[in-house]
Design a protein around this motif. Structure first.
Motif, PDB file in Angstrom:
ATOM      1  N   THR A 421      44.918  40.077  42.384  1.00 24.64           N
ATOM      2  CA  THR A 421      45.320  41.046  43.398  1.00 24.64           C
ATOM      3  C   THR A 421      44.208  42.081  43.581  1.00 24.64           C
ATOM      4  OG1 THR A 421      46.400  42.449  41.764  1.00 24.64           O
ATOM      5  CG2 THR A 421      47.729  40.708  42.766  1.00 24.64           C
ATOM      6  N   TYR A 422      44.434  43.034  44.486  1.00 26.00           N
ATOM      7  CA  TYR A 422      43.447  44.085  44.718  1.00 26.00           C
ATOM      8  C   TYR A 422      43.266  44.960  43.486  1.00 26.00           C
ATOM      9  CZ  TYR A 422      43.411  42.905  49.678  1.00 26.00           C
ATOM     10  OH  TYR A 422      43.266  42.259  50.872  1.00 26.00           O
ATOM     11  N   LEU A 423      44.302  45.071  42.668  1.00 28.97           N
ATOM     12  CA  LEU A 423      44.179  45.888  41.456  1.00 28.97           C
ATOM     13  C   LEU A 423      43.404  45.169  40.365  1.00 28.97           C
ATOM     14  CD1 LEU A 423      47.805  47.346  41.269  1.00 28.97           C
ATOM     15  CD2 LEU A 423      45.744  48.444  42.153  1.00 28.97           C
ATOM     16  N   ARG A 424      43.279  43.840  40.478  1.00 28.89           N
ATOM     17  CA  ARG A 424      42.552  43.064  39.460  1.00 28.89           C
ATOM     18  C   ARG A 424      41.349  42.369  40.078  1.00 28.89           C
ATOM     19  NH1 ARG A 424      47.880  39.855  37.291  1.00 28.89           N
ATOM     20  NH2 ARG A 424      48.996  41.597  36.353  1.00 28.89           N
ATOM     21  N   ASN A 425      40.751  42.959  41.051  1.00 25.90           N
ATOM     22  CA  ASN A 425      39.727  42.279  41.825  1.00 25.90           C
ATOM     23  C   ASN A 425      38.418  42.133  41.066  1.00 25.90           C
ATOM     24  OD1 ASN A 425      39.132  40.957  44.224  1.00 25.90           O
ATOM     25  ND2 ASN A 425      37.996  42.716  45.007  1.00 25.90           N
ATOM     26  N   THR A 426      38.255  42.833  39.948  1.00 32.04           N
ATOM     27  CA  THR A 426      36.991  42.788  39.207  1.00 32.04           C
ATOM     28  C   THR A 426      37.061  41.855  38.007  1.00 32.04           C
ATOM     29  OG1 THR A 426      37.661  44.732  37.918  1.00 32.04           O
ATOM     30  CG2 THR A 426      36.358  45.112  39.912  1.00 32.04           C
ATOM     31  N   MET A 427      38.101  41.062  37.868  1.00 38.78           N
ATOM     32  CA  MET A 427      38.202  40.181  36.704  1.00 38.78           C
ATOM     33  C   MET A 427      37.154  39.074  36.777  1.00 38.78           C
ATOM     34  SD  MET A 427      41.441  37.629  37.278  1.00 38.78           S
ATOM     35  CE  MET A 427      42.634  38.925  37.348  1.00 38.78           C
ATOM     36  N   GLY A 428      36.729  38.596  35.606  1.00 38.45           N
ATOM     37  CA  GLY A 428      35.733  37.536  35.551  1.00 38.45           C
ATOM     38  C   GLY A 428      36.330  36.165  35.800  1.00 38.45           C
ATOM     39  N   GLN A 429      35.423  35.175  35.910  1.00 36.07           N
ATOM     40  CA  GLN A 429      35.860  33.817  36.224  1.00 36.07           C
ATOM     41  C   GLN A 429      36.678  33.222  35.080  1.00 36.07           C
ATOM     42  OE1 GLN A 429      35.315  32.577  39.175  1.00 36.07           O
ATOM     43  NE2 GLN A 429      36.324  30.613  38.805  1.00 36.07           N
ATOM     44  N   ASP A 430      36.270  33.464  33.834  1.00 31.20           N
ATOM     45  CA  ASP A 430      36.991  32.907  32.687  1.00 31.20           C
ATOM     46  C   ASP A 430      38.405  33.468  32.605  1.00 31.20           C
ATOM     47  OD1 ASP A 430      34.790  31.427  32.053  1.00 31.20           O
ATOM     48  OD2 ASP A 430      34.019  32.875  30.585  1.00 31.20           O
ATOM     49  N   ARG A 431      38.533  34.777  32.834  1.00 30.60           N
ATOM     50  CA  ARG A 431      39.864  35.385  32.762  1.00 30.60           C
ATOM     51  C   ARG A 431      40.756  34.871  33.893  1.00 30.60           C
ATOM     52  NH1 ARG A 431      42.596  39.576  30.551  1.00 30.60           N
ATOM     53  NH2 ARG A 431      44.096  40.694  31.857  1.00 30.60           N
ATOM     54  N   LEU A 432      40.173  34.705  35.083  1.00 30.49           N
ATOM     55  CA  LEU A 432      40.945  34.184  36.212  1.00 30.49           C
ATOM     56  C   LEU A 432      41.471  32.782  35.919  1.00 30.49           C
ATOM     57  CD1 LEU A 432      41.931  34.275  39.153  1.00 30.49           C
ATOM     58  CD2 LEU A 432      39.680  33.418  39.838  1.00 30.49           C
ATOM     59  N   ASN A 433      40.614  31.907  35.408  1.00 31.75           N
ATOM     60  CA  ASN A 433      41.056  30.548  35.092  1.00 31.75           C
ATOM     61  C   ASN A 433      42.072  30.535  33.961  1.00 31.75           C
ATOM     62  OD1 ASN A 433      39.494  29.124  37.014  1.00 31.75           O
ATOM     63  ND2 ASN A 433      37.677  29.288  35.725  1.00 31.75           N
ATOM     64  N   GLY A 434      41.881  31.428  32.972  1.00 37.30           N
ATOM     65  CA  GLY A 434      42.843  31.480  31.871  1.00 37.30           C
ATOM     66  C   GLY A 434      44.222  31.921  32.323  1.00 37.30           C
ATOM     67  N   LEU A 435      44.275  32.956  33.154  1.00 40.95           N
ATOM     68  CA  LEU A 435      45.565  33.421  33.665  1.00 40.95           C
ATOM     69  C   LEU A 435      46.203  32.382  34.580  1.00 40.95           C
ATOM     70  CD1 LEU A 435      44.749  37.175  34.436  1.00 40.95           C
ATOM     71  CD2 LEU A 435      46.097  36.268  32.539  1.00 40.95           C
ATOM     72  N   ALA A 436      45.388  31.680  35.355  1.00 47.51           N
ATOM     73  CA  ALA A 436      45.927  30.636  36.222  1.00 47.51           C
ATOM     74  C   ALA A 436      46.529  29.498  35.408  1.00 47.51           C
ATOM     75  CB  ALA A 436      44.833  30.118  37.152  1.00 47.51           C
ATOM     76  N   LEU A 437      45.854  29.106  34.349  1.00 49.57           N
ATOM     77  CA  LEU A 437      46.389  28.049  33.488  1.00 49.57           C
ATOM     78  C   LEU A 437      47.699  28.476  32.834  1.00 49.57           C
ATOM     79  CD1 LEU A 437      43.067  26.839  31.806  1.00 49.57           C
ATOM     80  CD2 LEU A 437      44.516  25.498  33.335  1.00 49.57           C
ATOM     81  N   LEU A 438      47.776  29.732  32.417  1.00 52.28           N
ATOM     82  CA  LEU A 438      49.017  30.233  31.819  1.00 52.28           C
ATOM     83  C   LEU A 438      50.147  30.255  32.838  1.00 52.28           C
ATOM     84  CD1 LEU A 438      47.701  33.214  29.661  1.00 52.28           C
ATOM     85  CD2 LEU A 438      48.711  31.096  28.811  1.00 52.28           C
ATOM     86  N   ASN A 439      49.827  30.610  34.064  1.00 52.57           N
ATOM     87  CA  ASN A 439      50.856  30.721  35.099  1.00 52.57           C
ATOM     88  C   ASN A 439      51.329  29.356  35.580  1.00 52.57           C
ATOM     89  OD1 ASN A 439      51.558  31.012  38.243  1.00 52.57           O
ATOM     90  ND2 ASN A 439      52.038  32.927  37.206  1.00 52.57           N
ATOM     91  N   ILE A 440      50.428  28.385  35.671  1.00 47.73           N
ATOM     92  CA  ILE A 440      50.780  27.069  36.213  1.00 47.73           C
ATOM     93  C   ILE A 440      51.418  26.181  35.150  1.00 47.73           C
ATOM     94  CG2 ILE A 440      49.820  24.956  37.206  1.00 47.73           C
ATOM     95  CD1 ILE A 440      47.734  26.711  38.605  1.00 47.73           C
ATOM     96  N   HIS A 441      50.816  26.137  33.967  1.00 48.73           N
ATOM     97  CA  HIS A 441      51.323  25.268  32.904  1.00 48.73           C
ATOM     98  C   HIS A 441      52.292  26.045  32.007  1.00 48.73           C
ATOM     99  CE1 HIS A 441      48.496  22.080  33.955  1.00 48.73           C
ATOM    100  NE2 HIS A 441      47.565  23.015  34.046  1.00 48.73           N
ATOM    101  N   ARG A 442      53.400  26.440  32.591  1.00 46.83           N
ATOM    102  CA  ARG A 442      54.365  27.230  31.836  1.00 46.83           C
ATOM    103  C   ARG A 442      55.160  26.391  30.846  1.00 46.83           C
ATOM    104  NH1 ARG A 442      56.968  31.481  36.242  1.00 46.83           N
ATOM    105  NH2 ARG A 442      54.970  32.309  37.016  1.00 46.83           N
ATOM    106  N   GLU A 443      55.141  25.063  31.001  1.00 50.31           N
ATOM    107  CA  GLU A 443      55.922  24.224  30.103  1.00 50.31           C
ATOM    108  C   GLU A 443      55.285  24.094  28.726  1.00 50.31           C
ATOM    109  OE1 GLU A 443      52.820  21.667  31.948  1.00 50.31           O
ATOM    110  OE2 GLU A 443      54.206  23.236  32.622  1.00 50.31           O
ATOM    111  N   ILE A 444      54.017  24.520  28.589  1.00 51.32           N
ATOM    112  CA  ILE A 444      53.320  24.430  27.305  1.00 51.32           C
ATOM    113  C   ILE A 444      53.674  25.653  26.472  1.00 51.32           C
ATOM    114  CG2 ILE A 444      51.064  24.297  26.184  1.00 51.32           C
ATOM    115  CD1 ILE A 444      49.966  22.985  28.691  1.00 51.32           C
ATOM    116  N   SER A 445      54.199  25.417  25.287  1.00 54.13           N
ATOM    117  CA  SER A 445      54.558  26.524  24.385  1.00 54.13           C
ATOM    118  C   SER A 445      53.303  27.102  23.743  1.00 54.13           C
ATOM    119  CB  SER A 445      55.525  26.031  23.306  1.00 54.13           C
ATOM    120  OG  SER A 445      54.932  24.983  22.554  1.00 54.13           O
ATOM    121  N   ILE A 446      53.284  28.406  23.556  1.00 54.80           N
ATOM    122  CA  ILE A 446      52.106  29.106  23.039  1.00 54.80           C
ATOM    123  C   ILE A 446      52.490  29.850  21.766  1.00 54.80           C
ATOM    124  CG2 ILE A 446      50.392  30.892  23.527  1.00 54.80           C
ATOM    125  CD1 ILE A 446      50.662  30.237  26.457  1.00 54.80           C
TER     126      ILE A 446
END
Length: 467
Positions: A421-446
């Motif tokens: 979002t606009y509030l998180r517009n400065t995040m790096g590529q690794d953090r973006l991919n990590g958060l996306a993986l967490l959001n999409i693959h919710r069936e994986i227990s952590i």
């Protein structure tokens, strides 16, 4: 068995040429440790940078991996067919009016008026199931169908809302409401709206089916062929089917106080259809209904032609009930199709033509004895023994994994909008991919303890995570 479509990562791209996009794609997949020698299909939209025959991504990848054919996203193809068929003048004007009404009512104050009109309509009949119009989105495929059907359901509350707004002291709002009200009360708009809703109600199941992960190319083409048959039957019985549509349009006109009249005929036929008739039903059938259905059929046949060509060789693996009733053995044409598949996928099949033909004859006899014949590649793959019929099993697996649509990839951008979002517009590529993986693959227990232990070991932090 099931087909899985998994998100891997978002990749930044700075050069949008077909060659650079192909290099980024292959390098990213190799970076994940994926062996590209098993690449057996490419699925993109119809953009020139992706689908170009000479300089597109699919062209560069096909040169290096010839066993990975390009499949134009079937959902995009249907969307293009719908867009092309809506270029008929009455249909185009109707869709434009729907979009204008949505944009006009899409404010808090005007939406409250529409909601109040819906509430007052609940005392009478019929009772609307929705209370808000849907946007006529040009990129989300199913939204275009839903927006038309929703507008037709809320037509009476919309007219009532526009009548109320047209009496406001706000000159701009009142003027725009009056103009939209005149457009809605036009006979051509009412008839066109009912025609679009009738055709879209038949294409909506195909639109939903093409967005499933489990669908395969054979099932998608079967659904598309069913839609074509339904439209052909509608076209052949135009007098009967349009009579029902015209009766519904007449009832709608009676409800809003409008009479369906013939439009003014032009002196010469230049920009619109001049039908020499005194019957409004006959005029709108010839001027609106038949051109729209014919154009839609033409677009469907042309857009899905490449899919049918790609599927031709694989159809020998899915015998129809009609062919099995004639003979439980494959025909000469089906054996020729099998030879083509064996030659193309010799690395995967690993057998001679004679061995594959023998397996195909045994497979036909197995299918003929089944009570429920397999209708798609996944059903056939479940019933095919990989030990007794390894070549047929491998070819069925290839058919089941051919890309049909890129709906899952399109949905990943929705995830990115929720994360970056606009509030998180400065995040790096690794953090973006990590958060996306967490959001999409919710069936994986952590395991949170394991994550904290790993973070504590990586680098010194201001917060002590070793406690």
């Amino acid at each position: 068995m099931c087909v899985r479509e998994d998100f891997l990562q978002f990749v930044p791209v700075y050069n949008l040429t077909g060659k650079n996009l192909a290099n980024v794609l292959t390098e990213s997949l190799e970076g994940y440790g994926i062996n590209l020698q098993y690449l057996r299909g490419q699925g993109y939209d119809g953009a020139a940078a992706m689908s170009g025959r000479f300089k597109g991504v699919q062209s560069h990848i096909s040169k290096e991996y010839p066993n990975a054919p390009y499949v134009h996203c079937a959902a995009h193809s249907l969307n293009l067919a719908v867009s092309g068929s809506c270029n008929e003048r009455p249909i185009k004007n109707c869709m434009g009016t729907i979009e204008s009404v949505y944009s006009f009512l899409n404010t808090a104050k005007r939406q409250a008026v529409l909601k109040e009109s819906v509430e007052t309509m609940k005392a009478g009949s019929p009772k609307p199931r929705v209370e808000k119009l849907k946007q006529l989105c040009h990129t989300r495929w199913i939204a275009r169908h839903d927006s038309v059907l929703t507008f037709l359901e809320l037509l009476l509350p919309v007219v009532d809302s526009l009548e109320s707004i047209s009496e406001w002291e706000d000159r701009v709002s009142a003027t725009n409401a009056s103009q939209l009200l005149c457009a809605i009360r036009h006979s051509e708009f009412i008839v066109s709206l009912h025609v679009i809703a009738e055709v879209f109600s038949k294409s909506l199941p195909l639109c939903r089916d093409l967005q499933k992960e489990a669908t395969d190319l054979a099932a998608a083409m079967s659904s598309a062929q069913i839609l074509v048959q339904a439209l052909v039957e509608m076209r052949s019985k135009a007098d009967i089917d349009f009579n029902d549509i015209f009766l519904r349009a007449t009832k709608t006109c009676d409800a809003i106080g409008v009479t369906i009249n013939l439009p003014r005929l032009a002196g010469r036929q230049a920009q619109r259809c001049n039908v020499q008739t005194n019957s409004p039903e006959e005029f709108f059938r010839i001027a609106v209904f038949l051109p729209f259905v014919d154009h839609f059929l033409s677009e469907l046949n042309s857009r899905f032609l490449s899919h049918k060509t790609l599927l031709t060789s694989f159809m020998c693996l899915l015998p129809s009930e009609e062919s099995l009733k004639v003979s439980a053995r494959p025909s000469r044409e089906q054996l020729t199709q099998l030879e083509t598949l064996v030659d193309k996928y010799s690395f995967d099949v690993g057998t001679h033509h004679l061995g594959a033909k023998g397996e195909l004859e045994i497979w036909y006899r197995v299918v003929s004895q089944l009570e429920n014949k397999p209708k798609n590649a996944l059903e056939a793959l479940i019933r095919c023994d990989p030990i007794d019929l390894p070549s047929i099993h491998t070819l069925l697996k290839l058919l089941a994994t051919l890309p049909v649509s890129t709906s899952s990839s399109e949905r990943s951008f929705s995830t990115m909008k929720r994360i970056k979002t606009y509030l998180r517009n400065t995040m790096g590529q690794d953090r973006l991919n990590g958060l996306a993986l967490l959001n999409i693959h919710r069936e994986i227990s952590i395991n949170t303890d394991e994550i904290l232990s790993r973070l504590a070991e990586e680098a010194p932090r201001r917060i002590n995570l070793r406690i």
